[in-house]
Structure formats: C-alpha cells, structure tokens
Design a protein around this motif. Structure first.
Motif, PDB file in Angstrom:
ATOM      1  N   ASP A 557     -86.705  67.653  33.247  1.00 55.81           N
ATOM      2  CA  ASP A 557     -85.351  68.128  33.014  1.00 55.81           C
ATOM      3  C   ASP A 557     -84.381  67.281  33.829  1.00 55.81           C
ATOM      4  O   ASP A 557     -84.421  67.289  35.064  1.00 55.81           O
ATOM      5  CB  ASP A 557     -85.233  69.609  33.413  1.00 55.81           C
ATOM      6  CG  ASP A 557     -84.026  70.276  32.769  1.00 55.81           C
ATOM      7  OD1 ASP A 557     -83.239  69.561  32.116  1.00 55.81           O
ATOM      8  OD2 ASP A 557     -83.875  71.498  32.910  1.00 55.81           O
ATOM      9  N   TRP A 558     -83.518  66.542  33.133  1.00 60.21           N
ATOM     10  CA  TRP A 558     -82.514  65.731  33.798  1.00 60.21           C
ATOM     11  C   TRP A 558     -81.429  66.624  34.388  1.00 60.21           C
ATOM     12  O   TRP A 558     -81.124  67.689  33.852  1.00 60.21           O
ATOM     13  CB  TRP A 558     -81.881  64.743  32.824  1.00 60.21           C
ATOM     14  CG  TRP A 558     -82.831  63.701  32.299  1.00 60.21           C
ATOM     15  CD1 TRP A 558     -83.669  63.821  31.241  1.00 60.21           C
ATOM     16  CD2 TRP A 558     -83.018  62.380  32.799  1.00 60.21           C
ATOM     17  NE1 TRP A 558     -84.377  62.669  31.036  1.00 60.21           N
ATOM     18  CE2 TRP A 558     -83.995  61.747  31.982  1.00 60.21           C
ATOM     19  CE3 TRP A 558     -82.464  61.649  33.851  1.00 60.21           C
ATOM     20  CZ2 TRP A 558     -84.427  60.450  32.177  1.00 60.21           C
ATOM     21  CZ3 TRP A 558     -82.887  60.339  34.048  1.00 60.21           C
ATOM     22  CH2 TRP A 558     -83.853  59.744  33.233  1.00 60.21           C
ATOM     23  N   HIS A 559     -80.831  66.144  35.473  1.00 62.35           N
ATOM     24  CA  HIS A 559     -79.753  66.897  36.131  1.00 62.35           C
ATOM     25  C   HIS A 559     -78.549  66.988  35.197  1.00 62.35           C
ATOM     26  O   HIS A 559     -78.214  66.027  34.495  1.00 62.35           O
ATOM     27  CB  HIS A 559     -79.366  66.197  37.443  1.00 62.35           C
ATOM     28  CG  HIS A 559     -78.543  67.051  38.348  1.00 62.35           C
ATOM     29  ND1 HIS A 559     -77.188  67.211  38.185  1.00 62.35           N
ATOM     30  CD2 HIS A 559     -78.883  67.798  39.436  1.00 62.35           C
ATOM     31  CE1 HIS A 559     -76.722  68.001  39.134  1.00 62.35           C
ATOM     32  NE2 HIS A 559     -77.737  68.376  39.903  1.00 62.35           N
ATOM     33  N   PRO A 560     -77.848  68.142  35.150  1.00 70.52           N
ATOM     34  CA  PRO A 560     -76.738  68.289  34.192  1.00 70.52           C
ATOM     35  C   PRO A 560     -75.478  67.508  34.541  1.00 70.52           C
ATOM     36  O   PRO A 560     -74.663  67.236  33.653  1.00 70.52           O
ATOM     37  CB  PRO A 560     -76.462  69.799  34.216  1.00 70.52           C
ATOM     38  CG  PRO A 560     -76.935  70.248  35.556  1.00 70.52           C
ATOM     39  CD  PRO A 560     -78.110  69.387  35.882  1.00 70.52           C
ATOM     40  N   ASP A 605     -73.938  73.781  37.335  1.00 71.13           N
ATOM     41  CA  ASP A 605     -73.495  72.572  38.033  1.00 71.13           C
ATOM     42  C   ASP A 605     -74.619  71.847  38.749  1.00 71.13           C
ATOM     43  O   ASP A 605     -74.386  70.868  39.462  1.00 71.13           O
ATOM     44  CB  ASP A 605     -72.379  72.910  39.031  1.00 71.13           C
ATOM     45  CG  ASP A 605     -72.835  73.907  40.101  1.00 71.13           C
ATOM     46  OD1 ASP A 605     -74.026  74.285  40.104  1.00 71.13           O
ATOM     47  OD2 ASP A 605     -71.994  74.316  40.923  1.00 71.13           O
ATOM     48  N   GLY A 606     -75.864  72.291  38.568  1.00 69.06           N
ATOM     49  CA  GLY A 606     -77.001  71.609  39.166  1.00 69.06           C
ATOM     50  C   GLY A 606     -77.174  71.841  40.649  1.00 69.06           C
ATOM     51  O   GLY A 606     -77.856  71.069  41.321  1.00 69.06           O
ATOM     52  N   SER A 607     -76.610  72.929  41.172  1.00 74.94           N
ATOM     53  CA  SER A 607     -76.751  73.216  42.602  1.00 74.94           C
ATOM     54  C   SER A 607     -77.950  74.105  42.887  1.00 74.94           C
ATOM     55  O   SER A 607     -78.405  74.192  44.036  1.00 74.94           O
ATOM     56  CB  SER A 607     -75.480  73.893  43.129  1.00 74.94           C
ATOM     57  OG  SER A 607     -75.230  75.103  42.431  1.00 74.94           O
ATOM     58  N   GLY A 647     -74.866  79.006  31.461  1.00 77.80           N
ATOM     59  CA  GLY A 647     -73.576  78.903  32.125  1.00 77.80           C
ATOM     60  C   GLY A 647     -72.540  78.264  31.234  1.00 77.80           C
ATOM     61  O   GLY A 647     -72.845  77.406  30.405  1.00 77.80           O
ATOM     62  N   ARG A 648     -71.287  78.693  31.423  1.00 80.78           N
ATOM     63  CA  ARG A 648     -70.177  78.153  30.658  1.00 80.78           C
ATOM     64  C   ARG A 648     -69.053  77.789  31.615  1.00 80.78           C
ATOM     65  O   ARG A 648     -69.042  78.198  32.779  1.00 80.78           O
ATOM     66  CB  ARG A 648     -69.671  79.165  29.622  1.00 80.78           C
ATOM     67  CG  ARG A 648     -70.740  79.679  28.694  1.00 80.78           C
ATOM     68  CD  ARG A 648     -70.143  80.528  27.605  1.00 80.78           C
ATOM     69  NE  ARG A 648     -69.416  79.720  26.646  1.00 80.78           N
ATOM     70  CZ  ARG A 648     -68.401  80.171  25.943  1.00 80.78           C
ATOM     71  NH1 ARG A 648     -67.959  81.390  26.105  1.00 80.78           N
ATOM     72  NH2 ARG A 648     -67.788  79.382  25.076  1.00 80.78           N
ATOM     73  N   ARG A 649     -68.104  77.035  31.104  1.00 80.10           N
ATOM     74  CA  ARG A 649     -66.980  76.616  31.910  1.00 80.10           C
ATOM     75  C   ARG A 649     -66.143  77.834  32.307  1.00 80.10           C
ATOM     76  O   ARG A 649     -65.842  78.689  31.485  1.00 80.10           O
ATOM     77  CB  ARG A 649     -66.115  75.636  31.118  1.00 80.10           C
ATOM     78  CG  ARG A 649     -64.989  75.018  31.922  1.00 80.10           C
ATOM     79  CD  ARG A 649     -64.217  74.045  31.052  1.00 80.10           C
ATOM     80  NE  ARG A 649     -63.167  73.367  31.779  1.00 80.10           N
ATOM     81  CZ  ARG A 649     -62.326  72.493  31.244  1.00 80.10           C
ATOM     82  NH1 ARG A 649     -62.441  72.186  29.956  1.00 80.10           N
ATOM     83  NH2 ARG A 649     -61.396  71.921  31.965  1.00 80.10           N
ATOM     84  N   GLY A 650     -65.783  77.923  33.582  1.00 81.07           N
ATOM     85  CA  GLY A 650     -65.014  79.056  34.073  1.00 81.07           C
ATOM     86  C   GLY A 650     -65.735  79.752  35.208  1.00 81.07           C
ATOM     87  O   GLY A 650     -66.973  79.691  35.332  1.00 81.07           O
ATOM     88  N   GLU A 651     -64.998  80.410  36.042  1.00 79.60           N
ATOM     89  CA  GLU A 651     -65.587  81.096  37.182  1.00 79.60           C
ATOM     90  C   GLU A 651     -66.391  82.317  36.720  1.00 79.60           C
ATOM     91  O   GLU A 651     -65.995  83.033  35.813  1.00 79.60           O
ATOM     92  CB  GLU A 651     -64.485  81.539  38.152  1.00 79.60           C
ATOM     93  CG  GLU A 651     -63.757  80.371  38.821  1.00 79.60           C
ATOM     94  CD  GLU A 651     -62.758  80.852  39.859  1.00 79.60           C
ATOM     95  OE1 GLU A 651     -62.722  82.070  40.108  1.00 79.60           O
ATOM     96  OE2 GLU A 651     -62.033  80.013  40.393  1.00 79.60           O
ATOM     97  N   ASN A 814     -71.109  68.690  44.639  1.00 81.79           N
ATOM     98  CA  ASN A 814     -71.366  68.948  43.217  1.00 81.79           C
ATOM     99  C   ASN A 814     -70.478  68.125  42.303  1.00 81.79           C
ATOM    100  O   ASN A 814     -70.794  67.951  41.122  1.00 81.79           O
ATOM    101  CB  ASN A 814     -71.165  70.434  42.900  1.00 81.79           C
ATOM    102  CG  ASN A 814     -72.201  71.307  43.600  1.00 81.79           C
ATOM    103  OD1 ASN A 814     -73.352  70.898  43.773  1.00 81.79           O
ATOM    104  ND2 ASN A 814     -71.782  72.485  44.018  1.00 81.79           N
ATOM    105  N   GLY A 815     -69.374  67.634  42.830  1.00 80.31           N
ATOM    106  CA  GLY A 815     -68.475  66.825  42.022  1.00 80.31           C
ATOM    107  C   GLY A 815     -67.671  67.651  41.036  1.00 80.31           C
ATOM    108  O   GLY A 815     -67.801  68.868  40.940  1.00 80.31           O
ATOM    109  N   GLU A 816     -66.815  66.992  40.319  1.00 80.90           N
ATOM    110  CA  GLU A 816     -65.969  67.644  39.322  1.00 80.90           C
ATOM    111  C   GLU A 816     -66.376  67.173  37.935  1.00 80.90           C
ATOM    112  O   GLU A 816     -66.367  65.974  37.649  1.00 80.90           O
ATOM    113  CB  GLU A 816     -64.497  67.313  39.568  1.00 80.90           C
ATOM    114  CG  GLU A 816     -63.550  68.011  38.604  1.00 80.90           C
ATOM    115  CD  GLU A 816     -62.092  67.735  38.912  1.00 80.90           C
ATOM    116  OE1 GLU A 816     -61.242  68.119  38.096  1.00 80.90           O
ATOM    117  OE2 GLU A 816     -61.816  67.121  39.965  1.00 80.90           O
ATOM    118  N   MET A 817     -66.743  68.124  37.094  1.00 79.56           N
ATOM    119  CA  MET A 817     -67.251  67.790  35.762  1.00 79.56           C
ATOM    120  C   MET A 817     -66.125  67.375  34.815  1.00 79.56           C
ATOM    121  O   MET A 817     -65.004  67.867  34.928  1.00 79.56           O
ATOM    122  CB  MET A 817     -68.011  68.982  35.183  1.00 79.56           C
ATOM    123  CG  MET A 817     -69.423  69.113  35.721  1.00 79.56           C
ATOM    124  SD  MET A 817     -70.284  70.542  35.062  1.00 79.56           S
ATOM    125  CE  MET A 817     -69.689  71.817  36.155  1.00 79.56           C
TER     126      MET A 817
END
Length: 912
Positions: A557-560, A605-607, A647-651, A814-817
């Motif tokens: 599984d590659w990192h997202p 986010d791959g954390s 998971g989806r975009r958003g808090e 984690n960076g910004e997607m």
C-alpha cells in the motif's frame, strides 16, 4: 414501446422495507439453524417462534417495539418444526412438532396461554413439513422421516400415509386444485403423485439439482410448471423450472451465488410473480412467470436486516388502493420487518382490475370427505375490491403564486459533508451498475490464484496488472485500451521473483511505477512502458528491490500523500514502512501483532495505520513513533477482521470501517471512531457468504462498495454522519455481474469517470479467465446532465503533486494536500442553475384542460377525415373488394356504389 422491452403489467414492481415504527421489534425470536421457515401470517396476525421455542401471535396492527407487551403463547411439549395459518379459517393456526404431533389452535380467544382445540399424533417421526390443501377444508400434508401423511384436522385423524420415501421429506406443495402433491426428499429427488391413488405409480424427478443440499419444490399456480430450488455441484444456489408433462429436460435453470442460506420461493398466483428470498440475505429476487419462462423483473435490496424466515401476507391484508400487489414479512434477529411491493399508478383512487383479479377467499371449495372420495376443485375466489373506498377523491387546492427563481444548493460534494442523512435516506440510493459487453472486456486470461488473501488485481488510469500462471512470478500488464482476447503466448513482465506474485500495487503519483510482492519475501519496483508488456519486459525495467521480510508478502500500500513511502505486510506478522526512493526500511511495526495480519490501511493523511489481525484485534499504530495508539476487538465471529480507513476532505470526516463475521457467521461491516474501539457507531449485516470482502471506498462521493471473493454481486453503501453526529452506512443498492465468480477487484481513479453521464465509479473485476470493466451511474434527467453535478462530485486528490517529501514525513510533518476538480471547462454548475417554479390557479388549470381537450378533438377529427378519404380512394379503385351493397356517397361527392361479379362479361369478348 421499444421492441427490446418485454411488455408486462408488473415490470415496475418495487419494494421497500418498513420503517422501525411500522415494523415489529424486540420480539426475541428463535432463529432456526437449518432451512426451516418459522413464520406465518393471516390477514390479522402473524405467528413466530420465540427464543423459548414456543409460538407467539402478534396482531398486524401492533407495530413498533413489543418488548414489554404480553404476547399470547401457544405451549408445546416438544420442539416445534412447522406451523401455518389455515387458508380457509383466518383464526386457525396449525402446528407440527418434531415428534409428529399436530395441534390446532384458535387466535380468537383473549387468553395469553392458549391450549389447542384439538391435538393428535400423525405417525410421522422427525416431522419437518406441513402444508394445507388449497381447496379442501381441514386437509393438510405432514412429512418427515421417510414418510408422508394426509391428515384431517377436523376429525383429528390420519387419513392416508405414504411410507415409500427413501429419505426424509423436505418440502411439499399442492397443485392449484389440490389433485396432485409435489414433494422433495433429502435424497435429492422430487415425487409427483396423487396421495389418494394408492395403486397409481408416482412420477419422479430423480436429481433436479446436483448439490448436497436437499431441494425444495413449489407448484406455480394454475399452470403445468413447478419450481425446484437447490444447489449446484459447485454449491451455488440455483432454481429449476420444469413442466410436469415433460420432466426429461429442464425449461430454465439459473444460478444465484454461493451463499449458504437456501432460497425460499414465494409465488403469487394473482400476478404470476415469483419472489426468491435467501436465508441470510437482505435482497429479494423477483421473476414473472409467462409462457413457461421466468423473466427477471427486479433484484431488489430493500434494506433492513438479513432475513431468517419469510412468508406472504394474505392478499386481503394489503393496501389495494395503494396498488400494493404483495407483502412479505421477514423474520430477523431482532424482530419482524414488512416489505410491501407496489406498482406505480398515477390514479390511486381507482381499483386496478388488471392487477387484482378475484383471489382465494377464506372459504373452502369442498370438505375433507369429498377430497378423500376423489373429488377435486379449484379454490373459491372472490373479489378484493374495497368498494367502500372506490370513487373517493380529494380535491387538491392550488394557491396562486408569482413565478420565482430558486437556486439549487450543493450538499453532497461540498467539503462539509456532515449530517448527510437528515432526510433518513441515501442520496445515492438509485445508483445502478452496468458492465461492458465482451467487446469491451479482456478475456482468455490465465491469472495465478495461488493465494487467496488479497485482491490479485491492480489498476490505474492507464494500466491493469495481475499475476500470471507459470514459474518465476510472471505478471501480465496491459494498457486499458487493449481489450479483447489475450493470446496464450503474450509477452509478460519477468519480475525475477523466485515464487508466485501475491500482491501488486501501482504508485498513486506515477502511473508507470508498479510494485510487486511475492512469496519469496521480497518486494520489487518496476517501470512500466506505455505499451505494457507488448514488447516484452525484463530486468532492464527493474528500478529497485526491498528486502527484509522473513515470509511471503501479502499487502502493498503506497502512502496517500508521500510519493516514495510504502507499507508492506507479510505472513511473518511484520508491518514495514519503506523509503522507496533509497530502498531502505524506515520502521518495523511487527512486534505489535502476535498472529498473522489480514490487511493494513493508511488513514486519510497517512499519519496513522490500521491493521486487522487473525487474533481478532484491530490496532491503530503510529508509523513514525512505532507505538500502538488504540486496539480492540471489532467483531464477535471466528474470523479475524479486515480494516479500511474511510476519510474525506474536511475536519472530523474520517471513520474506520471493519469487515468481519458475527456470532452466527454472517458477514458484517462496522464503523468505528478510531480513537475509541470499544463500541461501533453502527453494525451492518451484509449476508451469509463465506468469501473475503473487499471494500472500495470513493472519497469524492463517500460511497463504499463491497465485493466478496466467490460472489457475483456488489453491494454499495453511502457513508456519512447522521443528524445526531454519529456515523452510519445506508445501503443504496446491489449490482450483479454475469460470468464466473469474483477473484479480485480494483477501482479506477475518479479522474476517469464520465461526469457528463453522472458516472460515479469505474471498476475492473477479475474472474477465472477475464477482466470485466463496469461502471456505476446516478440517474439524472437529461436536462440536468448539461450541468456539472457538484452535489455529487467533490474535489479529488491531486495525482501529480505529493503533499510531503519522505524526510519531512519521517520527521512528523503531514504537509498540505492538493486537490483537483472533476469539473470540465465551460461546464456550468448545477448549484448555480436557476429553477423556475410556477403554480396554477384552479381557473388556469380548468382553462388549460379545456384547451387540451379541444385540441385533442380537432386532431381526432382531422384523423377521421383522412381515414375517410383513404377509404373512398380505395373503394374507387377496388370496387369488388367492397363489403355491402348499399350505395354510398362520400363527403366529396364520389359515388361509391360497389360492382359485383355476374354472368355478364361487361362488354368484353375474347376477340378484343
């Protein structure tokens, strides 16, 4: 009507499971282990077997939670095996125990502890089967171990006994007039005979099904057809349609998956509809019997819990004016649910005679003595027309209003997707699937299926790859555009593995990078050319190798969000995180798992990483600190769980999905807060299948698709938050593939979907010899498809811009997607479309109706004049084809007097 659409008055039938307030919950029913059907219904009550193995009866009007209610009990001295309400007396309930005792009860009394009106021994041991005669009062057939008896309930005696069966009787069904009895036996045979004719030989159908499960038989109304339900040699459920006049060849045979629960057939004589409900399933298959063929009408997934037993509600308990043609009651683990089946009709104030012919009444056509003397009679029929409601109409008031422009709002595709189920139903409930024909498939494949732990298919927007038969860990890689037959000597990717390839995965940020894992414990990274393997591939395409596992690889599984980070797991209980750029190990999480790992999943986010293990535990791990954050048991069944972060975009838009089995072996899906694994948000029972379930989660729409190895169907759910803030999964529908059962499945990136046709997902499905593409669509009106459906599609992750580098990720960042929109250029948004709402006053509506009728009359008059002119022309040039001798004059003045043959030659001679 199109020539390709079969004309049928019931083709639009649909069913929906009742809401909790209209169901019957907290009943504590007894769930039969075998194929027994312990549920029966009259027009006023239904009966079920309680957990203490006594029968209870509930009025159909008492819906809702019944846990505190005192239910009437029908006591028995031994285990109840079958019970049925009488078709001739609505208040009579007949039961059969394992010892062969037949008891007759009445539901009319107010007692809470009922005693039988009569009770007698049927001389049947290990009794399991009970069925009433359709037209003779008090006559019933009772079957068990190697024998069957015809009993007279009124006389409390056994009238006839047949002990010629080689094994136990498993089912029995009467013909329409009761002259013939169809029985199935545990030795996989069907017997057809008149039990009154002691000297007559019976007709036998030796092996209608090749499987090990005993078949069931059902007579299909007033036809010569019967239905048998059983299993094939490959343990697939199937039905067979037979003509009793010629049993040498089956008329129709159809297979329906590999679930364990046998299909229960229910046939409605009035509409010729056959309903097939599998034990442990939540879907119902509907067929229409026409011209000795069963034509599929629907394959419905009405929702609710899986059924354990099912039965029909009598026709006289239905809502006839709402065009309710049938109603099924299904017994579940928690109670009884109703599934009404209706046919859409615009005018529901008019009785539909074509759908509701005279139906069997609660009145017998003859007595028991007449039947035993050899007489036969069709059931007594009467109308079901509720005359009191006929013609009742309500006038609708329409208020006059100004025209206003109302903008549409977007909710599904927005970044804030909380409270998706405020209306109680999924917005994607009408999504339907469509598979491509053979011209769009890849066939004549030879996949290597030596391992059955994971999905042996990987795909991206350009290629798909699968392990190939043969030594050396060969892999077949093909561009998506190269459809058709694959030649046996096709070029293959020589991976260099010494054992079979067991896992494959394409990079999320570079479509030409393919990783392969093998039972030789190694992972190899390859570069794929634009032609796939058409030019042959070898070690010159090898980019690098990852070594460190001590047993066979099972997941890749590659990192997202980070391009050069990969997670792998193997049979040595290790989970390793790799730096693919430098081909070195970052961390090993194996010491957290005492047993083999089923699968792993990155969070949004791959954390974090979630793992499911054969020790039945789900673990949440931090891959950078090598710590276990949370752990817990997800399912009560014997199998270890599988996990997938959704998971989806958003808090706060991330939930953990787990797949496992319940105590009774049913496949389950649970949604958990990964920070608290003590109790799930919800638990959904999928079905009673055995294969491993593969979840496909689509972030853009919030849909999860579940496909099981060995199955042909895919169930899909919408996942989101409820109004209370809890997560829930709403079953949308189910799609069945044709061809061989599934081995592997892979979604294509969301960037490949056709947004102009509202396509929400593309998948590739691997079977034993082909890869079958399929698409899932959301129906929308044609005038809406010119807009971009921003209420359906959310933004998707960028496949060209990683959010973080390897070194930064390892340091805790984690960076910004980055996100891309699926909206094509110059395509307007649906949310910005202006909708004009208009309303009409009564006067306007009346005027428009008059204008419409006047226009229709003018059209009819014009058509009549044209037809008259054509008739005049025809008579003028074909006078001898006229019918009648009356002289007529057309409106245009032409004499239409017919000319008849006579002895006169009309002035002609042979010399002319």
């Amino acid at each position: 009507m199109s020539a390709w659409i079969r004309a049928s008055k019931v083709r639009h039938v649909h069913g929906t499971v009742s809401t909790p307030e209209n169901s019957y919950s907290e009943l504590s029913p007894y769930i039969p282990v075998g194929d027994s059907n312990l549920l029966s219904c009259s027009s006023t009550h239904f009966a079920f077997l309680r957990s203490d193995k006594n029968i209870s009866v509930v009025p159909l009007s008492n819906t809702g939670k019944l846990g505190g209610a005192v239910l009437p009990t029908f006591q028995h001295t031994s285990a109840v095996e079958a019970f049925q309400f009488s078709p001739h007396k609505n208040e009579h309930l007949v039961s059969l125990t394992n010892s062969g005792t037949v008891s007759l009860y009445s539901t009319d009394t107010d007692s809470t502890n009922h005693r039988p009106i009569s009770s007698f021994e049927s001389s049947i041991t290990k009794a399991t089967t009970l069925t009433h005669h359709p037209s003779a009062a008090s006559i019933a057939a009772v079957g068990g171990a190697s024998s069957l008896s015809i009993v007279d309930l009124e006389a409390s005696s056994v009238a006839l006994t047949d002990s010629s069966y080689a094994d136990a009787v498993t089912s029995a069904s009467w013909s329409y007039d009761g002259s013939t009895l169809y029985t199935s036996c545990k030795d996989n045979s069907v017997k057809i005979y008149d039990p009154r004719a002691a000297t007559a030989s019976a007709t036998a159908l030796p092996t209608p099904h090749k499987g090990t499960k005993p078949p069931q038989v059902l007579a299909l109304g007033n036809t010569s057809s019967i239905l048998t339900v059983g299993t094939s040699m490959m343990r697939e459920r199937e039905f067979g349609l037979w003509d009793v006049r010629k049993l040498s060849k089956v008329l129709q045979r159809e297979r329906m998956g590999t679930s364990n629960g046998l299909m229960t057939p229910l046939f409605d004589v009035d509409t010729s509809l056959l309903f097939l409900a599998g034990k442990g399933d939540s879907n119902v298959r509907i067929y229409e019997l026409s011209a000795n063929q069963l034509h599929p009408v629907q394959n419905l997934s009405p929702g609710g819990l899986p059924q354990r037993s099912v039965c029909f509600a009598p026709k006289r308990s239905l809502d006839i004016m709402d065009v309710e043609v049938a109603k099924i009651l299904k017994l579940t683990d928690k109670g009884v649910e109703k599934i009404p089946f209706k046919i859409p009709r615009r005018d529901k104030h008019k009785f539909c005679e074509e759908l509701f012919p005279p139906s069997a009444a609660y009145e017998s056509a003859m007595d028991a003595k007449s039947y035993l003397e050899g007489k036969n009679a069709n059931p007594f029929l009467s109308s079901v027309d509720p005359s009191a409601a006929a013609g009742a109409k309500k006038e609708e008031t329409v208020e006059e209003a100004e025209q206003e422009e109302v903008p549409r709002t977007s909710s599904v595709g927005s970044s804030n997707s909380a409270n998706r189920f405020n209306n109680g139903a999924s917005k994607f409930r009408h999504v339907h699937g469509k598979s491509l024909p053979m011209s769009g498939r890849y066939f004549n494949l030879q996949p290597n299926i030596s391992t059955m732990d994971g999905s042996l298919l990987a795909a991206n927007e350009k290629f798909f790859a699968l392990p190939w038969m043969g030594g050396g860990g060969q892999v077949y890689v093909s561009p998506l555009g190269r459809t058709g037959k694959v030649e046996p000597n096709c070029p293959l990717l020589n991976t260099g593995h010494t054992k079979a390839v067991t896992a494959l995965s394409f990079s999320k940020f570079d479509s030409s990078i393919l990783a392969t894992g093998s039972d030789d414990c190694n992972v190899r990274i390859f570069g794929v050319t634009e032609e796939g393997t058409s030019t042959g591939m070898g070690d010159d395409q090898l980019i690098g190798e990852l070594k460190g596992h001590r047993n066979g690889i099972r997941t890749l599984d590659w990192h997202p969000t980070c391009q050069n980070v990969m997670m792998t797991s193997s049979l040595d209980t290790a989970v390793k995180i790799w730096d693919v750029q430098n081909f070195k190990e970052i961390t090993d999480l194996g010491h957290h798992h005492p047993e083999t790992i089923n699968n792993c999943s990155w969070n949004f986010d791959g954390s974090l990483i979630a793992t499911g293990s054969r020790d039945k535990f789900v673990r949440i791990l931090d891959p950078r600190t090598n710590e276990e954050v949370h752990s817990g048991k997800a399912h009560a069944g014997a199998r270890g769980p599988r996990v997938h972060f959704c998971g989806r975009r958003g808090e706060d838009q991330e939930v953990l999905l787990t797949l496992g089995t319940g105590i009774s072996g049913d496949r389950q899906m649970c949604l958990y807060d990964h920070r608290n694994l003590a109790k799930p948000y919800c638990t959904k029972t999928i079905d009673n299948g055995n294969g491993v379930l593969f979840p496909l989660f689509e972030e853009s729409t919030g849909m999860v698709y579940l496909a099981g190895r060995g199955d042909r169907n895919v169930k899909y759910y919408e996942i989101g938050k409820t109004e209370e803030g809890n997560w829930d999964a709403k079953l949308c529908h189910e799609f069945s593939f044709d061809g061989d059962p599934l081995i592997g499945i892979s979604p294509l990136p969301q960037t490949t979907v056709d947004v102009t046709s509202v396509e929400v997902l593309k998948v590739l499905r691997l079977s034993s010899s082909e890869v079958q593409p399929a698409s899932f669509f959301l129906p929308r009106n044609a005038d809406l498809k010119e807009f971009f459906q921003d209420d359906v599609y959310g933004d998707v992750r960028s496949s060209s811009n990683p959010a973080v580098e390897v070194s930064d990720w390892a340091d805790g960042h984690n960076g910004e997607m980055f996100y891309d929109s699926l909206r094509p250029k110059n395509m307007p948004l649906l949310s910005e479309r202006k909708v004009v709402r208009t309303s009409r006053s009564k006067t306007q509506a009346f005027r428009q109706e008059i204008e419409f009728k006047e226009k229709e009359d003018v059209q009819k008059n014009d058509m009549f004049l044209k037809m008259q002119a054509m008739a005049v022309t025809h008579e003028q040039y074909n006078p001898n084809k006229s019918s009648g001798n009356v002289v007529t004059t057309a409106s245009n003045g032409v004499d239409c007097t017919p000319i008849y043959d006579s002895d006169s030659d009309g002035g002609w001679s042979d010399d002319d």
